[in-house]
Design a protein around this motif. Structure first.
Motif, PDB file in Angstrom:
ATOM      1  N   ARG A  80       0.851  -1.198   0.000  1.00 26.62           N
ATOM      2  CA  ARG A  80       0.000   0.000   0.000  1.00 26.62           C
ATOM      3  C   ARG A  80       0.880   1.239   0.000  1.00 26.62           C
ATOM      4  O   ARG A  80       1.907   1.255   0.658  1.00 26.62           O
ATOM      5  CB  ARG A  80      -0.906  -0.023   1.222  1.00 26.62           C
ATOM      6  CG  ARG A  80      -1.943  -1.140   1.132  1.00 26.62           C
ATOM      7  CD  ARG A  80      -2.366  -1.580   2.492  1.00 26.62           C
ATOM      8  NE  ARG A  80      -3.583  -2.376   2.418  1.00 26.62           N
ATOM      9  CZ  ARG A  80      -3.823  -3.406   3.206  1.00 26.62           C
ATOM     10  NH1 ARG A  80      -2.935  -3.778   4.103  1.00 26.62           N
ATOM     11  NH2 ARG A  80      -4.949  -4.073   3.095  1.00 26.62           N
ATOM     12  N   THR A  96       5.442   2.619   5.660  1.00 26.76           N
ATOM     13  CA  THR A  96       4.022   2.361   5.902  1.00 26.76           C
ATOM     14  C   THR A  96       3.527   3.405   6.884  1.00 26.76           C
ATOM     15  O   THR A  96       4.229   3.727   7.849  1.00 26.76           O
ATOM     16  CB  THR A  96       3.704   0.967   6.489  1.00 26.76           C
ATOM     17  OG1 THR A  96       2.348   0.980   6.990  1.00 26.76           O
ATOM     18  CG2 THR A  96       4.602   0.557   7.637  1.00 26.76           C
ATOM     19  N   ILE A  97       2.334   3.887   6.650  1.00 26.95           N
ATOM     20  CA  ILE A  97       1.763   4.840   7.611  1.00 26.95           C
ATOM     21  C   ILE A  97       1.527   4.169   8.962  1.00 26.95           C
ATOM     22  O   ILE A  97       1.417   4.837   9.968  1.00 26.95           O
ATOM     23  CB  ILE A  97       0.448   5.483   7.097  1.00 26.95           C
ATOM     24  CG1 ILE A  97      -0.651   4.439   6.892  1.00 26.95           C
ATOM     25  CG2 ILE A  97       0.691   6.295   5.850  1.00 26.95           C
ATOM     26  CD1 ILE A  97      -2.046   5.061   6.722  1.00 26.95           C
ATOM     27  N   ASP A  98       1.456   2.826   8.984  1.00 25.41           N
ATOM     28  CA  ASP A  98       1.099   2.123  10.232  1.00 25.41           C
ATOM     29  C   ASP A  98       2.231   2.101  11.264  1.00 25.41           C
ATOM     30  O   ASP A  98       1.982   1.820  12.435  1.00 25.41           O
ATOM     31  CB  ASP A  98       0.708   0.671   9.917  1.00 25.41           C
ATOM     32  CG  ASP A  98      -0.489   0.579   8.989  1.00 25.41           C
ATOM     33  OD1 ASP A  98      -1.208   1.589   8.851  1.00 25.41           O
ATOM     34  OD2 ASP A  98      -0.700  -0.497   8.396  1.00 25.41           O
ATOM     35  N   MET A 113      -6.627   5.144  10.390  1.00 23.33           N
ATOM     36  CA  MET A 113      -6.037   3.886   9.914  1.00 23.33           C
ATOM     37  C   MET A 113      -5.004   3.382  10.919  1.00 23.33           C
ATOM     38  O   MET A 113      -4.829   3.948  11.989  1.00 23.33           O
ATOM     39  CB  MET A 113      -5.427   4.084   8.538  1.00 23.33           C
ATOM     40  CG  MET A 113      -6.447   4.135   7.430  1.00 23.33           C
ATOM     41  SD  MET A 113      -5.640   4.174   5.815  1.00 23.33           S
ATOM     42  CE  MET A 113      -7.018   3.740   4.758  1.00 23.33           C
ATOM     43  N   GLY A 114      -4.319   2.323  10.545  1.00 25.34           N
ATOM     44  CA  GLY A 114      -3.296   1.764  11.433  1.00 25.34           C
ATOM     45  C   GLY A 114      -3.160   0.257  11.291  1.00 25.34           C
ATOM     46  O   GLY A 114      -2.214  -0.334  11.797  1.00 25.34           O
ATOM     47  N   GLY A 115      -4.145  -0.367  10.612  1.00 27.87           N
ATOM     48  CA  GLY A 115      -4.063  -1.821  10.427  1.00 27.87           C
ATOM     49  C   GLY A 115      -4.104  -2.549  11.758  1.00 27.87           C
ATOM     50  O   GLY A 115      -4.997  -2.303  12.577  1.00 27.87           O
ATOM     51  N   ASP A 156      -8.700   1.691  13.021  1.00 33.30           N
ATOM     52  CA  ASP A 156      -9.583   0.826  12.195  1.00 33.30           C
ATOM     53  C   ASP A 156      -9.490  -0.654  12.575  1.00 33.30           C
ATOM     54  O   ASP A 156     -10.406  -1.430  12.285  1.00 33.30           O
ATOM     55  CB  ASP A 156      -9.355   1.037  10.686  1.00 33.30           C
ATOM     56  CG  ASP A 156      -7.937   0.744  10.209  1.00 33.30           C
ATOM     57  OD1 ASP A 156      -7.075   0.387  11.035  1.00 33.30           O
ATOM     58  OD2 ASP A 156      -7.689   0.880   8.983  1.00 33.30           O
ATOM     59  N   ARG A 163      -9.404  -6.112   4.563  1.00 36.20           N
ATOM     60  CA  ARG A 163      -9.929  -4.752   4.550  1.00 36.20           C
ATOM     61  C   ARG A 163     -10.546  -4.432   5.900  1.00 36.20           C
ATOM     62  O   ARG A 163     -11.418  -5.150   6.373  1.00 36.20           O
ATOM     63  CB  ARG A 163     -10.964  -4.614   3.434  1.00 36.20           C
ATOM     64  CG  ARG A 163     -11.042  -3.200   2.923  1.00 36.20           C
ATOM     65  CD  ARG A 163     -12.066  -3.082   1.838  1.00 36.20           C
ATOM     66  NE  ARG A 163     -11.744  -3.859   0.648  1.00 36.20           N
ATOM     67  CZ  ARG A 163     -12.666  -4.182  -0.253  1.00 36.20           C
ATOM     68  NH1 ARG A 163     -13.926  -3.864  -0.091  1.00 36.20           N
ATOM     69  NH2 ARG A 163     -12.308  -4.868  -1.314  1.00 36.20           N
ATOM     70  N   LEU A 164     -10.059  -3.368   6.533  1.00 31.20           N
ATOM     71  CA  LEU A 164     -10.589  -2.979   7.827  1.00 31.20           C
ATOM     72  C   LEU A 164     -11.627  -1.876   7.614  1.00 31.20           C
ATOM     73  O   LEU A 164     -12.086  -1.662   6.527  1.00 31.20           O
ATOM     74  CB  LEU A 164      -9.449  -2.508   8.724  1.00 31.20           C
ATOM     75  CG  LEU A 164      -8.366  -3.570   9.003  1.00 31.20           C
ATOM     76  CD1 LEU A 164      -7.237  -2.976   9.816  1.00 31.20           C
ATOM     77  CD2 LEU A 164      -8.937  -4.775   9.711  1.00 31.20           C
ATOM     78  N   HIS A 211      -8.355   7.106   3.267  1.00 29.27           N
ATOM     79  CA  HIS A 211      -7.128   7.224   2.471  1.00 29.27           C
ATOM     80  C   HIS A 211      -6.550   8.625   2.397  1.00 29.27           C
ATOM     81  O   HIS A 211      -5.451   8.786   1.858  1.00 29.27           O
ATOM     82  CB  HIS A 211      -7.364   6.640   1.076  1.00 29.27           C
ATOM     83  CG  HIS A 211      -7.605   5.159   1.120  1.00 29.27           C
ATOM     84  ND1 HIS A 211      -8.859   4.631   1.319  1.00 29.27           N
ATOM     85  CD2 HIS A 211      -6.757   4.116   1.065  1.00 29.27           C
ATOM     86  CE1 HIS A 211      -8.771   3.309   1.359  1.00 29.27           C
ATOM     87  NE2 HIS A 211      -7.499   2.969   1.203  1.00 29.27           N
ATOM     88  N   ARG A 240      -3.167   8.593   3.637  1.00 26.65           N
ATOM     89  CA  ARG A 240      -2.102   7.994   2.827  1.00 26.65           C
ATOM     90  C   ARG A 240      -1.752   8.818   1.604  1.00 26.65           C
ATOM     91  O   ARG A 240      -0.682   8.633   1.024  1.00 26.65           O
ATOM     92  CB  ARG A 240      -2.540   6.596   2.371  1.00 26.65           C
ATOM     93  CG  ARG A 240      -2.313   5.585   3.423  1.00 26.65           C
ATOM     94  CD  ARG A 240      -2.282   4.143   3.002  1.00 26.65           C
ATOM     95  NE  ARG A 240      -2.562   3.751   1.675  1.00 26.65           N
ATOM     96  CZ  ARG A 240      -3.302   2.683   1.357  1.00 26.65           C
ATOM     97  NH1 ARG A 240      -3.856   1.957   2.300  1.00 26.65           N
ATOM     98  NH2 ARG A 240      -3.465   2.335   0.111  1.00 26.65           N
TER      99      ARG A 240
HETATM  100  O1  F6P Z   1      -1.349  -0.659   5.870  1.00 24.88           O
HETATM  101  C1  F6P Z   1      -1.732   0.616   5.501  1.00 24.88           C
HETATM  102  C2  F6P Z   1      -3.222   0.794   5.625  1.00 24.88           C
HETATM  103  O2  F6P Z   1      -3.542   2.086   5.174  1.00 24.88           O
HETATM  104  C3  F6P Z   1      -3.807   0.520   6.999  1.00 24.88           C
HETATM  105  O3  F6P Z   1      -3.615   1.569   7.907  1.00 24.88           O
HETATM  106  C4  F6P Z   1      -5.270   0.317   6.664  1.00 24.88           C
HETATM  107  O4  F6P Z   1      -5.896  -0.470   7.655  1.00 24.88           O
HETATM  108  C5  F6P Z   1      -5.160  -0.430   5.350  1.00 24.88           C
HETATM  109  O5  F6P Z   1      -3.898  -0.124   4.798  1.00 24.88           O
HETATM  110  C6  F6P Z   1      -6.218  -0.046   4.356  1.00 24.88           C
HETATM  111  O6  F6P Z   1      -5.976  -0.794   3.206  1.00 24.88           O
HETATM  112  P1  F6P Z   1      -6.716  -0.608   1.806  1.00 24.88           P
HETATM  113  O7  F6P Z   1      -6.139   0.595   1.152  1.00 24.88           O
HETATM  114  O8  F6P Z   1      -6.382  -1.869   1.084  1.00 24.88           O
HETATM  115  O9  F6P Z   1      -8.164  -0.448   2.121  1.00 24.88           O
END
Ligand code: F6P
Length: 342
Positions: A10, A126-128, A170-172, A222, A245-246, A272, A275
């Motif tokens: 990502r 990664t932003i996470d 976000m944060g995964g 998330d 997908r969160l 997003h 990001r």
């Molecule tokens: O890993 C980066 C991230 O932006 C997470 O913070 C978020 O949970 C996930 O990707 C979202 O992913 P996608 O862009 O696939 O929805």
């Protein structure tokens, strides 16, 4: 010497600034020629390239996204993936590959280097902020800045309408963005994946904030989940290999808060915007220094390494370090922020 560059997984702000620094130093100081592999590992897998030289990276320092494109392609899941990459590197006479990515991309680079002898040097992004081995990943600071600005803005409208405003960031699998922006933005509740939350406690914090005549801001990552698991939240199937997908917990939380406290609650999902767009000054600085040190490692043939931030120094660590357990929020850091909850 020819060096390949790819950005995988990502995207995040600052990717172009890494590529620019790699190319500027590599071409100017070492006379290196570059090959841009497109869309992450898909590039070397399918032999798809773009020209990458100083004119190609001009003006890209502040630009978000990635001029090389990205994907979550995993060559280790492809039939003959390693052989195809090896053949394509040979075809383009590439003697080193700089891979800029998050945990998945770096895990692949580590395996390609350790098990198959491919000449990989890595840069953590990664932003996470969940990559082990580095104090900070590229992109994290920008995401925290976006989230903090949103929280600042939400405070004033929450006050005007005496509402609870839930902000889903976000944060995964980790709560780095939530905790840092929550602290920086003066949130009254911060919920992170590492600490499953208790709905009664959340409502108690919300109620006590209203008693103090202020409207609460609840920041939720998330990937956060309730302690009693009373709702089926968490990863939903996404598209593509290994994608989870969160998102959704913020909306659910606002509904629960409203139902249990009787206070109107609304949700903002930042998504997003965290990001996209221009990297912060810190991320431009970090990206540039990561790029300069990554091309040094490639030039010296120091493969199987990752550049990392330690304090204010950029160091090289074994790529295997990036494949360890994800870097999650230390419970002591979360506890420290607790004085501001409620
Ligand atoms: O890993 C980066 C991230 O932006 C997470 O913070 C978020 O949970 C996930 O990707 C979202 O992913 P996608 O862009 O696939 O929805």
């Amino acid at each position: 010497m020819r060096v390949g560059v790819l950005t995988g997984g990502r995207d995040c702000p600052g990717l172009n600034a890494v590529v620019r620094a790699v190319v500027r130093k590599g071409a100017q100081e070492y006379g290196i020629e570059f090959v841009g592999f497109v869309d992450g590992w898909r590039g070397p897998l399918e032999g798809e390239t773009v020209p990458l030289d100083i004119p190609a990276v001009r003006g890209t320092l502040p630009r978000g996204g990635t001029i090389l494109g990205s994907s979550r392609t995993d060559p280790l899941r492809q039939p003959d993936g390693v052989r195809r990459i090896r053949d394509n590197l040979a075809k383009h006479e590439v003697g080193a590959l700089i891979t800029i990515g998050g945990r998945d991309t770096l895990r692949t680079a580590a395996r390609l280097a350790a098990d198959h002898g491919l000449p990989c040097v890595a840069v953590p992004k990664t932003i996470d902020n969940d990559v082990p081995g580095t104090d900070c990943t590229l992109g994290f600071d920008t995401a925290v800045g976006v989230a903090t600005e949103a929280i600042d803005r939400l405070h004033t409208t929450a006050e005007s309408h005496k509402r609870v405003l839930v902000v889903e960031v976000m944060g995964g699998e980790t709560g780095w963005i939530a905790l840092r922006s929550g602290l920086a933005g003066g949130a009254n509740v911060v919920l992170i994946p590492e600490q499953p939350f208790d709905m009664d406690q959340v409502c108690a914090w919300v109620t006590s904030r209203f008693r103090a005549s202020y409207a609460p801001i609840v920041v939720v990552a998330d990937g956060a989940v309730p302690r009693d698991g009373s709702v089926a939240l968490g990863p939903r199937p996404g598209s593509g290999a290994g994608a989870a997908r969160l998102s959704g917990v913020g909306e659910w939380l606002a509904g629960e808060i409203e139902r249990r406290t009787g206070k109107e609650a609304r949700t903002t999902v930042l998504g997003h915007v965290q990001r996209g767009g221009s990297p912060s000054a810190f991320d431009r600085w970090l990206a540039t220094r990561f790029g300069l040190h990554a091309v040094d490692a490639a030039h010296e043939g120091d493969f199987g390494t990752m550049v990392a931030l330690r304090g204010t120094d950029i160091v090289r660590v074994p790529l295997a370090e990036a494949t360890g357990p994800l870097k999650s929020v230390d419970p002591r850091l979360y506890a420290e922020a607790g004085v501001f909850f409620g």
